[in-house]
Design an enzyme around this catalytic site. Structure first.
Site, PDB file in Angstrom:
ATOM      1  N   THR A 132       0.823  -1.212   0.000  1.00  0.00           N
ATOM      2  CA  THR A 132       0.000   0.000   0.000  1.00  0.00           C
ATOM      3  C   THR A 132       0.859   1.265   0.000  1.00  0.00           C
ATOM      4  OG1 THR A 132      -1.444   1.278   1.479  1.00  0.00           O
ATOM      5  CG2 THR A 132      -0.107  -0.374   2.518  1.00  0.00           C
ATOM      6  N   ASP A 133       0.267   2.361  -0.451  1.00  0.00           N
ATOM      7  CA  ASP A 133       0.962   3.656  -0.384  1.00  0.00           C
ATOM      8  C   ASP A 133       1.042   4.162   1.057  1.00  0.00           C
ATOM      9  OD1 ASP A 133      -1.737   4.330  -0.026  1.00  0.00           O
ATOM     10  OD2 ASP A 133      -1.783   5.868  -1.588  1.00  0.00           O
ATOM     11  N   GLU A 134       0.267   3.548   1.975  1.00  0.00           N
ATOM     12  CA  GLU A 134       0.216   4.061   3.346  1.00  0.00           C
ATOM     13  C   GLU A 134       1.539   3.878   4.085  1.00  0.00           C
ATOM     14  OE1 GLU A 134      -3.490   3.363   5.406  1.00  0.00           O
ATOM     15  OE2 GLU A 134      -4.546   3.077   3.508  1.00  0.00           O
ATOM     16  N   TYR A 158      -1.909  -0.487  11.034  1.00  0.00           N
ATOM     17  CA  TYR A 158      -2.017  -1.154   9.726  1.00  0.00           C
ATOM     18  C   TYR A 158      -0.806  -0.842   8.855  1.00  0.00           C
ATOM     19  CZ  TYR A 158      -3.294  -1.659   4.795  1.00  0.00           C
ATOM     20  OH  TYR A 158      -3.282  -1.958   3.449  1.00  0.00           O
ATOM     21  N   LYS A 162       2.218  -3.272   7.425  1.00  0.00           N
ATOM     22  CA  LYS A 162       2.489  -3.462   5.989  1.00  0.00           C
ATOM     23  C   LYS A 162       3.933  -3.051   5.671  1.00  0.00           C
ATOM     24  CE  LYS A 162       0.165  -4.634   3.036  1.00  0.00           C
ATOM     25  NZ  LYS A 162      -0.170  -5.974   2.487  1.00  0.00           N
TER      26      LYS A 162
HETATM   27  P1  NAD Z   1      -9.431  -7.509   2.321  1.00  0.00           P
HETATM   28  O1  NAD Z   1      -9.395  -7.223   3.777  1.00  0.00           O
HETATM   29  O2  NAD Z   1     -10.662  -7.243   1.537  1.00  0.00           O
HETATM   30  O3  NAD Z   1      -9.040  -9.038   2.061  1.00  0.00           O
HETATM   31  C1  NAD Z   1      -8.017  -9.690   2.764  1.00  0.00           C
HETATM   32  C2  NAD Z   1      -8.179 -11.187   2.551  1.00  0.00           C
HETATM   33  O4  NAD Z   1      -7.111 -11.851   3.228  1.00  0.00           O
HETATM   34  C3  NAD Z   1      -9.493 -11.745   3.110  1.00  0.00           C
HETATM   35  O5  NAD Z   1     -10.090 -12.610   2.175  1.00  0.00           O
HETATM   36  C4  NAD Z   1      -9.037 -12.510   4.351  1.00  0.00           C
HETATM   37  O6  NAD Z   1      -9.879 -13.631   4.642  1.00  0.00           O
HETATM   38  C5  NAD Z   1      -7.641 -12.935   3.961  1.00  0.00           C
HETATM   39  N1  NAD Z   1      -6.774 -13.177   5.125  1.00  0.00           N
HETATM   40  C6  NAD Z   1      -6.633 -12.375   6.218  1.00  0.00           C
HETATM   41  N2  NAD Z   1      -5.768 -12.938   7.089  1.00  0.00           N
HETATM   42  C7  NAD Z   1      -5.347 -14.096   6.528  1.00  0.00           C
HETATM   43  C8  NAD Z   1      -4.439 -15.110   6.923  1.00  0.00           C
HETATM   44  N3  NAD Z   1      -3.790 -15.038   8.106  1.00  0.00           N
HETATM   45  N4  NAD Z   1      -4.236 -16.154   6.093  1.00  0.00           N
HETATM   46  C9  NAD Z   1      -4.887 -16.241   4.907  1.00  0.00           C
HETATM   47  N5  NAD Z   1      -5.769 -15.321   4.488  1.00  0.00           N
HETATM   48  C10 NAD Z   1      -5.985 -14.257   5.277  1.00  0.00           C
HETATM   49  O7  NAD Z   1      -8.203  -6.691   1.718  1.00  0.00           O
HETATM   50  P2  NAD Z   1      -8.028  -6.022   0.283  1.00  0.00           P
HETATM   51  O8  NAD Z   1      -8.583  -4.653   0.325  1.00  0.00           O
HETATM   52  O9  NAD Z   1      -8.478  -6.976  -0.748  1.00  0.00           O
HETATM   53  O10 NAD Z   1      -6.441  -5.891   0.240  1.00  0.00           O
HETATM   54  C11 NAD Z   1      -5.634  -6.934  -0.295  1.00  0.00           C
HETATM   55  C12 NAD Z   1      -4.169  -6.542  -0.188  1.00  0.00           C
HETATM   56  O11 NAD Z   1      -3.947  -5.321  -0.896  1.00  0.00           O
HETATM   57  C13 NAD Z   1      -3.716  -6.272   1.252  1.00  0.00           C
HETATM   58  O12 NAD Z   1      -2.414  -6.787   1.395  1.00  0.00           O
HETATM   59  C14 NAD Z   1      -3.717  -4.755   1.367  1.00  0.00           C
HETATM   60  O13 NAD Z   1      -2.770  -4.321   2.300  1.00  0.00           O
HETATM   61  C15 NAD Z   1      -3.349  -4.364  -0.042  1.00  0.00           C
HETATM   62  N6  NAD Z   1      -3.860  -3.052  -0.487  1.00  0.00           N
HETATM   63  C16 NAD Z   1      -5.185  -2.736  -0.344  1.00  0.00           C
HETATM   64  C17 NAD Z   1      -5.640  -1.500  -0.817  1.00  0.00           C
HETATM   65  C18 NAD Z   1      -7.105  -1.119  -0.735  1.00  0.00           C
HETATM   66  O14 NAD Z   1      -7.453   0.022  -1.061  1.00  0.00           O
HETATM   67  N7  NAD Z   1      -8.003  -2.014  -0.343  1.00  0.00           N
HETATM   68  C19 NAD Z   1      -4.748  -0.595  -1.413  1.00  0.00           C
HETATM   69  C20 NAD Z   1      -3.405  -0.967  -1.528  1.00  0.00           C
HETATM   70  C21 NAD Z   1      -2.975  -2.195  -1.070  1.00  0.00           C
HETATM   71  P1  TYD Z   2     -10.758   3.777   4.198  1.00  0.00           P
HETATM   72  O1  TYD Z   2     -11.690   3.341   3.113  1.00  0.00           O
HETATM   73  O2  TYD Z   2     -10.879   3.148   5.547  1.00  0.00           O
HETATM   74  O3  TYD Z   2      -9.273   3.618   3.614  1.00  0.00           O
HETATM   75  P2  TYD Z   2      -7.851   4.145   4.248  1.00  0.00           P
HETATM   76  O4  TYD Z   2      -8.047   4.587   5.636  1.00  0.00           O
HETATM   77  O5  TYD Z   2      -7.016   2.913   4.138  1.00  0.00           O
HETATM   78  O6  TYD Z   2      -7.405   5.262   3.337  1.00  0.00           O
HETATM   79  O7  TYD Z   2     -10.919   5.322   4.375  1.00  0.00           O
HETATM   80  C1  TYD Z   2     -10.695   6.223   3.304  1.00  0.00           C
HETATM   81  C2  TYD Z   2     -10.795   7.619   3.867  1.00  0.00           C
HETATM   82  O8  TYD Z   2     -12.165   7.855   4.273  1.00  0.00           O
HETATM   83  C3  TYD Z   2      -9.955   7.834   5.092  1.00  0.00           C
HETATM   84  O9  TYD Z   2      -9.418   9.155   5.060  1.00  0.00           O
HETATM   85  C4  TYD Z   2     -10.926   7.688   6.248  1.00  0.00           C
HETATM   86  C5  TYD Z   2     -12.236   8.169   5.662  1.00  0.00           C
HETATM   87  N1  TYD Z   2     -13.461   7.537   6.191  1.00  0.00           N
HETATM   88  C6  TYD Z   2     -14.532   8.340   6.628  1.00  0.00           C
HETATM   89  O10 TYD Z   2     -14.472   9.585   6.581  1.00  0.00           O
HETATM   90  N2  TYD Z   2     -15.655   7.722   7.102  1.00  0.00           N
HETATM   91  C7  TYD Z   2     -15.759   6.348   7.174  1.00  0.00           C
HETATM   92  O11 TYD Z   2     -16.813   5.842   7.668  1.00  0.00           O
HETATM   93  C8  TYD Z   2     -14.669   5.549   6.704  1.00  0.00           C
HETATM   94  C9  TYD Z   2     -14.726   4.045   6.775  1.00  0.00           C
HETATM   95  C10 TYD Z   2     -13.532   6.185   6.221  1.00  0.00           C
END
Ligand code: NAD
Ligand code: TYD
Length: 355
Positions: A132-134, A158, A162
């Site tokens: 992630t960019d975070e 988080y 990561k």
């Molecule tokens: P998500 O939370 O929707 O899915 C995570 C999945 O991992 C779930 O299906 C969960 O059951 C599985 N999981 C959790 N713990 C586990 C374990 N110990 N063993 C096996 N499986 C396990 O997450 P996402 O949004 O799909 O993100 C996927 C990846 O991409 C993550 O690594 C996250 O850090 C990264 N990412 C997400 C975003 C975003 O905006 N969602 C952006 C950048 C990077």
């Molecule tokens: P989120 O989807 O949780 O992603 P991340 O925190 O990983 O960027 O949140 C996106 C942005 O929206 C973040 O600045 C937090 C804000 N947010 C709200 O304002 N209200 C909400 O109920 C949620 C879940 C997030």
């Protein structure tokens, strides 16, 4: 075949669906099915011999060894993680367990598998770490966007977990020669997104006539990328990325949260008008997230320069598809809401009185 971890989550499920549609190569999908794992997202693959699902934990070394020996993957694409910042604030332990210890265990099992491959397979093998960019921390309003050279300054449990996993992946390459690639992506949105994250939460709450909780002043900025574009970037990096490199992936699409929420409301007004009035009437400012990062922005020029990858969707096209998807998939949403999700939302928002 490729081994995908976390393929029942939001991005992993989109990746698996796209992979099976575009490639003849089978996928072994390992997912623990935490609250975020949803096999219903993969319902269209039922009976498809190119998708095999195994419920299990990435921290389970004997299971990993068995799967590697039986299936001999030529690549691992590692999505599995605890992914929600708010949950990491309430309970960081699970983030250390999965994101740090789980990634460590997966790296070790992968290294053992990779070490005994014949030379040509060994050279072609890839461990793709999805991050992630975070990990880069927070930007000021005028700061340049994150490049791959930006220092790691994670601010939430988080992002710290990561960042730790990114460091492990880097070290396993430098020390052991494991052929790794890492992508650091901005905020994704699109189909199958669990409605605890901003965009799907706003859609499902607005449809239910519930408040739309905006943290703090709503001026926090994120870069938003349609999930299918993230999946195409991962496919490119997996196929042609340089070993040991990291690639930032983003949508060139910075927007403050309040603007995202207003856009969702306007689209719902158009597609599913409410007799009670414009959906924006439901916007409610609530107490801010502790340690809330103010701004993320991604400089995605490296992946474009080296691999020719660019997002296909603009925010306008992607958000329209996303809102349409949630309207057309009310069953998926209802089933998610009837599970553990409901308890989580109750705990989370009862502590956030209106600001
Ligand atoms: P998500 O939370 O929707 O899915 C995570 C999945 O991992 C779930 O299906 C969960 O059951 C599985 N999981 C959790 N713990 C586990 C374990 N110990 N063993 C096996 N499986 C396990 O997450 P996402 O949004 O799909 O993100 C996927 C990846 O991409 C993550 O690594 C996250 O850090 C990264 N990412 C997400 C975003 C975003 O905006 N969602 C952006 C950048 C990077
Ligand atoms: P989120 O989807 O949780 O992603 P991340 O925190 O990983 O960027 O949140 C996106 C942005 O929206 C973040 O600045 C937090 C804000 N947010 C709200 O304002 N209200 C909400 O109920 C949620 C879940 C997030």
């Amino acid at each position: 075949m490729i081994l995908v971890t976390g393929g029942a989550g939001f991005i992993g499920a989109n990746f698996v669906l796209d992979w099976v549609a575009a490639s003849a190569e089978p996928v072994l999908n390992l997912d623990a099915l935490t609250y975020a794992g949803n096999l219903e997202s993969l319902g269209s693959l039922a009976g498809n011999p190119r998708h095999r699902f195994v419920q299990g934990d990435i921290a389970d070394r004997p299971l990993l060894d068995r799967l590697m020996a039986e299936h001999r993957p030529r690549a691992v694409v590692h999505f599995a993680a605890e992914s929600h910042v708010d949950r990491s604030i309430h309970g960081p332990g699970a983030f250390i367990k999965t994101n740090v210890e789980g990634t460590f265990t997966l790296l070790e099992a992968t290294r053992a598998h990779w070490a005994q491959l014949p030379a040509t397979e060994k050279a072609a093998f890839r461990f793709h770490h999805v991050s992630t960019d975070e990990v880069y921390g927070s930007l000021g309003p005028g700061d340049p966007a994150f490049t791959e050279a930006h220092p790691f300054e994670p601010n939430s449990p988080y992002s710290a977990s990561k960042a730790a996993s990114d460091h492990l992946v880097r070290a396993w390459h430098h020390t052991y020669g494991l052929p790794v690639v890492t992508t650091n992506c901005s905020n994704n949105y699109g189909p199958y997104h669990f409605p605890e994250k901003l965009i799907p939460l706003m859609i499902v709450n607005a449809l239910a006539g519930k408040p739309l909780p905006v943290y703090g002043d709503g001026q926090q900025v994120r870069d938003w990328l349609y999930v299918k574009d993230h999946c195409s970037a991962i496919r490119e990096v997996l196929a042609r990325g340089r070993v040991g490199e990291t690639y930032n992936v983003g949508g060139w699409n910075e927007k403050p949260n309040i603007e995202i929420v207003q856009t969702v409301c306007a689209l719902l007004d158009e597609m599913r008008p409410s007799a009670a009035g414009p959906h924006a009437r439901l916007i409610t400012f609530v107490a801010d997230r502790p340690g809330h990062d103010r701004r993320y922005a991604i400089d995605a020029r490296k992946i474009e320069r080296e691999l020719g990858w660019k997002p296909a969707e603009t925010f306008e096209t992607g958000i329209r598809k996303t809102v349409r998807w949630y309207l057309d998939n009310a069953d998926w949403v209802a089933h998610v809401q009837s599970g553990a999700y409901r308890d989580w939302v109750a705990t989370q928002y009862s502590e956030r009185a209106s600001a």
